[in-house]
Design a protein around this motif. Structure first.
Motif, mmCIF file in Angstrom:
data_model
loop_
_atom_site.group_PDB
_atom_site.id
_atom_site.type_symbol
_atom_site.label_atom_id
_atom_site.label_comp_id
_atom_site.label_asym_id
_atom_site.label_seq_id
_atom_site.Cartn_x
_atom_site.Cartn_y
_atom_site.Cartn_z
ATOM 1 N N GLU A 14 112.024 111.884 53.442
ATOM 2 C CA GLU A 14 111.790 113.329 53.427
ATOM 3 C C GLU A 14 110.366 113.679 53.854
ATOM 4 O O GLU A 14 110.039 114.862 53.984
ATOM 5 N N ALA A 15 109.548 112.664 54.070
ATOM 6 C CA ALA A 15 108.155 112.909 54.452
ATOM 7 C C ALA A 15 108.062 113.255 55.934
ATOM 8 O O ALA A 15 108.923 113.944 56.471
ATOM 9 N N ASP A 16 107.047 112.769 56.622
ATOM 10 C CA ASP A 16 106.842 113.153 58.015
ATOM 11 C C ASP A 16 107.462 112.143 58.969
ATOM 12 O O ASP A 16 108.047 111.132 58.575
ATOM 13 N N ASP A 17 107.314 112.433 60.273
ATOM 14 C CA ASP A 17 107.923 111.585 61.300
ATOM 15 C C ASP A 17 107.382 110.164 61.264
ATOM 16 O O ASP A 17 108.119 109.208 61.538
ATOM 17 N N ALA A 18 106.104 110.011 60.956
ATOM 18 C CA ALA A 18 105.504 108.678 60.936
ATOM 19 C C ALA A 18 106.141 107.803 59.867
ATOM 20 O O ALA A 18 106.402 106.608 60.086
ATOM 21 N N VAL A 19 106.399 108.391 58.708
ATOM 22 C CA VAL A 19 107.042 107.633 57.629
ATOM 23 C C VAL A 19 108.464 107.257 58.018
ATOM 24 O O VAL A 19 108.909 106.123 57.793
ATOM 25 N N GLN A 20 109.186 108.183 58.618
ATOM 26 C CA GLN A 20 110.543 107.873 59.072
ATOM 27 C C GLN A 20 110.533 106.741 60.094
ATOM 28 O O GLN A 20 111.362 105.830 60.039
ATOM 29 N N ALA A 21 109.611 106.802 61.037
ATOM 30 C CA ALA A 21 109.508 105.744 62.042
ATOM 31 C C ALA A 21 109.199 104.398 61.396
ATOM 32 O O ALA A 21 109.741 103.354 61.801
ATOM 33 N N ALA A 22 108.353 104.407 60.375
ATOM 34 C CA ALA A 22 108.006 103.172 59.676
ATOM 35 C C ALA A 22 109.220 102.591 58.960
ATOM 36 O O ALA A 22 109.429 101.364 58.942
ATOM 37 N N ILE A 23 110.025 103.462 58.367
ATOM 38 C CA ILE A 23 111.243 103.015 57.677
ATOM 39 C C ILE A 23 112.186 102.336 58.660
ATOM 40 O O ILE A 23 112.744 101.266 58.387
ATOM 41 N N VAL A 24 112.351 102.947 59.819
ATOM 42 C CA VAL A 24 113.243 102.389 60.839
ATOM 43 C C VAL A 24 112.674 101.080 61.375
ATOM 44 O O VAL A 24 113.401 100.081 61.527
ATOM 45 N N SER A 25 111.387 101.055 61.653
ATOM 46 C CA SER A 25 110.753 99.848 62.191
ATOM 47 C C SER A 25 110.848 98.679 61.225
ATOM 48 O O SER A 25 110.903 97.517 61.629
ATOM 49 N N ALA A 26 110.860 98.972 59.945
ATOM 50 C CA ALA A 26 110.948 97.920 58.930
ATOM 51 C C ALA A 26 112.354 97.346 58.798
ATOM 52 O O ALA A 26 112.578 96.404 58.028
ATOM 53 N N GLY A 27 113.324 97.929 59.529
ATOM 54 C CA GLY A 27 114.687 97.406 59.507
ATOM 55 C C GLY A 27 115.577 97.992 58.434
ATOM 56 O O GLY A 27 116.594 97.384 58.064
ATOM 57 N N ALA A 28 115.232 99.181 57.943
ATOM 58 C CA ALA A 28 116.000 99.758 56.839
ATOM 59 C C ALA A 28 117.385 100.237 57.263
ATOM 60 O O ALA A 28 118.329 100.187 56.461
ATOM 61 N N VAL A 29 117.521 100.705 58.501
ATOM 62 C CA VAL A 29 118.790 101.328 58.901
ATOM 63 C C VAL A 29 119.967 100.361 58.797
ATOM 64 O O VAL A 29 120.999 100.697 58.192
ATOM 65 N N PRO A 30 119.884 99.148 59.361
ATOM 66 C CA PRO A 30 121.021 98.228 59.194
ATOM 67 C C PRO A 30 121.321 97.899 57.735
ATOM 68 O O PRO A 30 122.483 97.698 57.366
#
Length: 260
Positions: A14-30
């Motif tokens: 729910e934070a900003d775009d940078a945090v969302q990008a970090a979540i995705v980069s860390a492999g959270a989506v799979p």
């Protein structure tokens, strides 16, 4: 622990775009997709995994593509199908699917082929008094209706028009009114039969009432401008011109999807 991990990721997203990008980069989506797949019967895991995916899909096309590639779309649909009475699952799964359907035609097609449309319509019917279900399901149907003819046909075939009109009638929130009215405008595109169905469901007076009730809603007020251009504003109350009136509301609005 999976439910708490999904909950934490959803809150971070729910934070900003940078945090969302970090979540995705860390492999959270799979991993969120795995949580949905492996814990289908665990309501809290389903709830918070849908919550996290819904927050991650708030407008970033690259993230939406990553989520679709993870196989999350059929899993979100399965969550809707498997937990129809659980409000929180319906709220978050509808939001995730609605955001995913925002602008990507391939993702829209996958959502439709996965069987989401009847479930979104069913959510409207099953939870008429729940603001977030009504708003998020209308959002999803609006964004799907902004796509191709097949998506619109699927919504009509699933009896989506009466339920979208019912959402207007319930009038639970300005967002619900906005998404429902926009969905109906998309659905009448190039279809006299759907236009007649919308008129038969008495959508036009409800839409006009929504405009009067929400003078600051720019989308609804844009419809008023279209009415003025159509030169039928002086006959709003006559049933003979309802079809022409609604079609004038659709004028100039093609191609725009809804955003949450």
């Amino acid at each position: 622990w999976e439910n708490w991990a999904c909950f934490a990721l959803g809150n971070l997203a729910e934070a900003d775009d940078a945090v969302q990008a970090a979540i995705v980069s860390a492999g959270a989506v799979p991993l969120l997709a795995v949580a949905l797949r492996e814990h289908h019967g665990a309501v809290e895991v389903q709830r918070w995994a849908c919550f996290a995916l819904g927050n991650l899909t708030a407008g970033d096309a690259a993230i939406e593509t990553a989520i679709a590639r993870s196989g999350a779309v059929p899993l979100l649909v399965a969550a809707l199908r498997g937990h129809p009475s659980i409000v929180e699952v319906q709220v978050h799964a509808c939001l995730a699917l609605g955001n995913l359907a925002d602008s990507n035609d391939a993702i829209r097609a996958e959502i439709v082929s996965a069987g989401a449309v009847p479930l979104l319509v069913a959510a409207l019917g099953a939870h008429p008094g729940t603001v977030e279900v009504q708003s998020n399901a209308c959002l999803a149907l609006c964004n799907l209706a902004a796509g191709d003819d097949a998506s619109r046909a699927a919504i009509v075939a699933a009896s989506g028009v009466p339920l979208l009109v019912a959402a207007l009638r319930h009038s639970l929130s300005a967002e619900t009114l906005r998404f429902a009215s926009s969905a109906l405008r998309h659905l009448v595109r190039d279809s006299a039969a759907v236009r007649a169905l919308v008129v038969a469901e008495s959508a036009v007076p409800l839409l006009l009432a929504a405009q009067r009730a929400h003078p600051d809603n720019t989308v609804l007020q844009g419809d008023v401008t279209a009415l003025r251009r159509s030169r039928v504003a002086h006959v709003l109350g006559t049933s003979d011109c309802e079809e022409a009136l609604f079609f004038s509301l659709h004028e100039g609005s093609e191609g725009a999807s809804c955003v949450h």
